[in-house]
Design a protein around this motif. Structure first.
Motif, PDB file in Angstrom:
ATOM      1  N   SER A 283       0.418 -10.310  14.877  1.00  0.00           N
ATOM      2  CA  SER A 283       0.358  -9.525  13.725  1.00  0.00           C
ATOM      3  C   SER A 283       1.408  -9.799  12.764  1.00  0.00           C
ATOM      4  CB  SER A 283       0.643  -8.097  14.176  1.00  0.00           C
ATOM      5  OG  SER A 283      -0.537  -7.681  14.935  1.00  0.00           O
ATOM      6  N   ASP A 284       1.173  -9.946  11.556  1.00  0.00           N
ATOM      7  CA  ASP A 284       2.288 -10.510  10.696  1.00  0.00           C
ATOM      8  C   ASP A 284       2.714  -9.308   9.855  1.00  0.00           C
ATOM      9  OD1 ASP A 284      -0.625 -12.040   9.108  1.00  0.00           O
ATOM     10  OD2 ASP A 284       0.184  -9.917   8.728  1.00  0.00           O
ATOM     11  N   GLY A 285       2.626  -8.264   9.773  1.00  0.00           N
ATOM     12  CA  GLY A 285       3.104  -7.188   8.994  1.00  0.00           C
ATOM     13  C   GLY A 285       3.286  -7.699   7.643  1.00  0.00           C
ATOM     14  N   ALA A 286       4.669  -7.517   7.110  1.00  0.00           N
ATOM     15  CA  ALA A 286       4.834  -7.907   5.974  1.00  0.00           C
ATOM     16  C   ALA A 286       5.429  -9.522   5.616  1.00  0.00           C
ATOM     17  CB  ALA A 286       5.846  -6.996   4.945  1.00  0.00           C
ATOM     18  N   ARG A 287       5.461 -10.122   6.890  1.00  0.00           N
ATOM     19  CA  ARG A 287       6.239 -11.465   6.960  1.00  0.00           C
ATOM     20  C   ARG A 287       5.239 -12.580   6.570  1.00  0.00           C
ATOM     21  NH1 ARG A 287       5.483 -15.194  10.896  1.00  0.00           N
ATOM     22  NH2 ARG A 287       4.384 -14.101  12.257  1.00  0.00           N
TER      23      ARG A 287
ATOM     24  N   ALA B 139       0.126 -11.594   3.835  1.00  0.00           N
ATOM     25  CA  ALA B 139       0.071 -10.760   5.205  1.00  0.00           C
ATOM     26  C   ALA B 139      -1.000  -9.827   5.141  1.00  0.00           C
ATOM     27  CB  ALA B 139       1.585 -10.143   5.182  1.00  0.00           C
ATOM     28  N   VAL B 140      -1.485  -9.384   5.993  1.00  0.00           N
ATOM     29  CA  VAL B 140      -2.632  -8.138   6.122  1.00  0.00           C
ATOM     30  C   VAL B 140      -2.127  -6.909   5.524  1.00  0.00           C
ATOM     31  CG1 VAL B 140      -4.030  -6.860   7.542  1.00  0.00           C
ATOM     32  CG2 VAL B 140      -3.424  -9.415   8.212  1.00  0.00           C
ATOM     33  N   SER B 141      -0.733  -6.707   5.690  1.00  0.00           N
ATOM     34  CA  SER B 141      -0.256  -5.358   5.023  1.00  0.00           C
ATOM     35  C   SER B 141      -0.066  -5.554   3.534  1.00  0.00           C
ATOM     36  CB  SER B 141       1.190  -5.139   5.616  1.00  0.00           C
ATOM     37  OG  SER B 141       1.885  -6.508   5.655  1.00  0.00           O
ATOM     38  N   ASN B 142      -0.345  -6.904   3.073  1.00  0.00           N
ATOM     39  CA  ASN B 142      -0.349  -7.184   1.604  1.00  0.00           C
ATOM     40  C   ASN B 142      -1.925  -7.325   0.918  1.00  0.00           C
ATOM     41  OD1 ASN B 142       0.778  -7.152  -1.109  1.00  0.00           O
ATOM     42  ND2 ASN B 142       0.343  -9.382  -0.893  1.00  0.00           N
TER      43      ASN B 142
ATOM     44  N   PRO C  12      -1.992  -1.218   5.022  1.00  0.00           N
ATOM     45  CA  PRO C  12      -1.372  -1.641   3.725  1.00  0.00           C
ATOM     46  C   PRO C  12       0.060  -0.958   3.760  1.00  0.00           C
ATOM     47  CG  PRO C  12      -3.526  -0.743   2.908  1.00  0.00           C
ATOM     48  CD  PRO C  12      -3.151  -0.361   4.398  1.00  0.00           C
ATOM     49  N   ASP C  13       1.098  -2.021   3.174  1.00  0.00           N
ATOM     50  CA  ASP C  13       2.594  -1.544   3.148  1.00  0.00           C
ATOM     51  C   ASP C  13       2.549  -0.490   2.011  1.00  0.00           C
ATOM     52  OD1 ASP C  13       5.228  -1.712   1.826  1.00  0.00           O
ATOM     53  OD2 ASP C  13       5.557  -3.066   3.470  1.00  0.00           O
ATOM     54  N   ARG C  14       3.013   0.723   2.546  1.00  0.00           N
ATOM     55  CA  ARG C  14       3.095   1.952   1.537  1.00  0.00           C
ATOM     56  C   ARG C  14       4.032   1.589   0.277  1.00  0.00           C
ATOM     57  NH1 ARG C  14       1.171   6.944   2.123  1.00  0.00           N
ATOM     58  NH2 ARG C  14       1.056   6.600   4.442  1.00  0.00           N
TER      59      ARG C  14
END
Length: 300
Positions: free
Chosen positions: A70-74, A219-222, A284-286
């Motif tokens: 899981s890459d988060g925002a990195r 990243a998935v969060s983006n 998604p990163d809020r």
């Protein structure tokens, strides 16, 4: 005999992958890779525990594998690209381990390998053929080329800006973008986050912050899985996403009168909730959503 076996196995594995990994279903499960059959017997394409597959009887390594995390925002690739724009792959522990020796032999012989990139637990996107084009013993890693053009880039001297940019483009188009796309689509269960369309070939991985920008990390969060029409509408600021993950349609679009696509495909999206991934790390990163929403409002 060994060289002949090596050639036959590589050819058979890549032929099978070309047939198995279609645009509609480009990823392959771990069990399929472990259960691959060659000339009547089971012959795993990946190692059950190690990242490098060097089968007994082959002269060089057959495949390398990057495990899903899981890459988060990195940015998951920031420490894998050299100043020449080429990708790197780390040795497996001790440099004298037989798997690492297999990579050295692949470099010496110039044989093609398969690179399996994890896009979800036990799911991999294959990239092939790739080649080992350099050894960096001091960093315990090898240099990997993704196509014939990268194979001929200089490694023992300064790289021009044009060569670096060209190499970076190849890495982005051949590997980073496809991996990002599959990770996002898997996170959203192969479904558009707005209209729930489930045809994989019609889905894109949309960046919340464009990838040409510093904060536009792969990243998935983006990212969000969007069908092609909603991806384009999002990029053109026809649709926006509020910080509470609610879809908003631009005011002038809501006033337009046109055919059923405008009405059902765009206008009826207004005030609907975005369908989010189940895993918290994939959502998604809020902060990025809020930043993009402010741009949407400014454009309107």
């Amino acid at each position: 005999m060994g060289d002949d076996l090596d050639t036959r196995i590589r050819a058979a594995a890549m032929t099978w992958l070309r047939q198995r990994c279609t645009p509609e279903d480009p990823v392959v499960h771990r069990d399929e890779l472990l259960g691959f059959h060659f000339e009547g017997r089971q012959f795993s394409l990946i190692d059950n525990q190690l990242g490098i597959r060097k089968p007994r009887g082959m002269t060089a390594a057959l495949s390398i594998l990057t495990t899903y995390t899981s890459d988060g925002a990195r940015a998951p690739y920031e420490d894998e690209v050299g100043v020449d724009g080429l990708l790197r792959y780390k040795f497996q522990g001790n440099p004298s381990h037989y798997t690492n020796v297999g990579l050295l032999r692949a470099h010496e012989l110039g044989v093609p390998l398969i690179w399996f990139f994890g896009v979800r637990q036990s799911l991999y996107l294959p990239s092939f053929p790739v080649w080992i084009v350099g050894i960096e013993e001091s960093s315990s890693q090898v240099v990997v080329a993704l196509d014939e053009a990268q194979r001929h880039l200089p490694l023992d001297g300064p790289v021009s800006l044009i060569e670096r940019r060209y190499s970076e483009t190849i890495s982005r188009v051949r590997l980073h973008q496809p991996v990002f796309r599959q990770r996002v689509i898997q996170a959203y269960d192969t479904s558009c986050a707005m209209c729930r369309l489930r045809h994989r070939s019609l889905l894109d991985a949309a960046h919340i912050i464009p990838d040409r920008e510093f904060r536009g990390v792969p990243a998935v969060s983006n990212g969000m899985a969007l069908c092609k029409i909603h991806h384009t509408a999002f990029d053109q600021n026809i649709l926006g996403i509020r910080p509470d993950f609610t879809i908003e349609v631009r005011a002038d679009i809501l006033q337009e009168i046109d055919g059923p696509m405008l009405k059902h495909g765009l206008q009826e999206m207004n005030n609907l909730p975005l369908v989010l991934p189940r895993r918290r790390a994939d959502k998604p990163d809020r902060d990025l959503v809020e930043e993009r929403y402010e741009r949407f409002r400014a454009a309107g």
